[in-house]
Design a protein around this motif. Structure first.
Motif, short mmCIF file in Angstrom:
data_model
loop_
_atom_site.label_atom_id
_atom_site.label_comp_id
_atom_site.label_asym_id
_atom_site.label_seq_id
_atom_site.Cartn_x
_atom_site.Cartn_y
_atom_site.Cartn_z
N LEU A 86 0.82 -1.21 0.00
CA LEU A 86 0.00 0.00 0.00
C LEU A 86 0.86 1.26 0.00
CD1 LEU A 86 -2.63 -1.18 2.63
CD2 LEU A 86 -2.72 -1.39 0.13
N GLY A 87 2.14 1.09 -0.25
CA GLY A 87 3.03 2.24 -0.33
C GLY A 87 3.91 2.46 0.88
N ASN A 88 3.70 1.69 1.94
CA ASN A 88 4.51 1.84 3.15
C ASN A 88 5.70 0.88 3.07
OD1 ASN A 88 5.48 2.41 5.69
ND2 ASN A 88 3.77 1.49 6.79
N THR A 89 6.55 1.10 2.07
CA THR A 89 7.67 0.19 1.85
C THR A 89 8.67 0.20 2.99
OG1 THR A 89 8.78 1.89 0.56
CG2 THR A 89 7.46 0.27 -0.66
N PRO A 112 3.18 6.41 11.98
CA PRO A 112 1.84 5.83 11.83
C PRO A 112 1.50 5.63 10.36
CG PRO A 112 1.67 8.18 12.24
CD PRO A 112 3.13 7.83 12.32
N PHE A 113 0.59 4.70 10.13
CA PHE A 113 0.11 4.41 8.79
C PHE A 113 -1.40 4.22 8.90
CE2 PHE A 113 -1.07 1.63 5.29
CZ PHE A 113 -0.50 2.30 4.22
N PHE A 125 -8.20 5.34 0.71
CA PHE A 125 -7.16 6.30 1.05
C PHE A 125 -6.13 5.64 1.96
CE2 PHE A 125 -5.60 9.46 4.13
CZ PHE A 125 -5.10 10.44 3.30
N VAL A 126 -4.87 5.93 1.71
CA VAL A 126 -3.80 5.50 2.62
C VAL A 126 -2.85 6.66 2.85
CG1 VAL A 126 -3.89 3.04 2.04
CG2 VAL A 126 -2.32 4.55 0.81
#
Length: 183
Positions: free
Chosen positions: A140-143, A148-149, A161-162
């Motif tokens: 989801l893009g949090n490589t 926080p996510f 949304f992320v």
């Protein structure tokens, strides 16, 4: 290994990973918060989670389908997380009568999460997850698997949304209101 030593080691590794992710994210992008566009079905692994709450009772995230679902990955050892939780709590209270559900996923020890929830009167469920749970946020893009996510799902269970980094009260409320108006 004694449980106290093991838990301390786990917490130290989790804190180090969180800090490493934070600094990796900052190094890879000049702006700290990151909003990523992802496929609407990419949130399925989050909705498939079944995690214990701070009392040890298993909770399936799928139980909140049909509501706008705000899922926030956080930890008690994460300063940006602690700054945004009061905003999340305030928005959660404002939408208490609406089809909206907030869920915090604490990458932490159950006792830490329980104490935090009691001290800060968090009005939504806080679930407990091991550090490796953050791996599902990579797609989801949090490589960097940092905290926080936040992931926000519409009432159909589709990811809308992320964001990696903190969400303020106005931004969070705006996203929720837009989803409620569109469905």
């Amino acid at each position: 290994m004694k449980p106290v030593v093991r838990n301390t080691l786990i917490l130290a590794v989790a804190a180090a990973a969180g800090l490493a992710g934070h600094f990796t994210q900052r190094a890879s992008s000049p702006s700290t918060p990151t909003t990523t566009q992802v496929a609407r079905e990419a949130g399925a692994p989050i909705l498939a989670l079944n995690l214990p709450d701070s009392s040890g009772q298993p909770q399936a995230l799928s139980q909140w389908r049909g509501k706008v679902l705000v899922v926030n990955f956080w930890a008690t050892w994460c300063p940006p997380c602690l700054r945004e939780i009061p905003d999340f709590a305030a928005v959660s209270r404002r939408f208490a009568e609406a089809p909206v559900q907030f869920v915090g996923i604490g990458i932490d020890q159950p006792d830490n999460v329980r104490r935090f929830a009691e001290e800060h009167k968090v009005p939504y469920p806080l679930l407990i997850a091991p550090l490796q749970t953050l791996a599902i946020t990579s797609a989801l893009g949090n490589t960097s698997q940092a905290l926080p996510f936040t992931a926000i799902f519409d009432r159909r269970g589709e990811l809308d949304f992320v964001k990696l980094g903190t969400l303020n009260e106005a931004e969070l409320e705006g996203k929720i209101r837009a989803l409620l108006a569109s469905q």
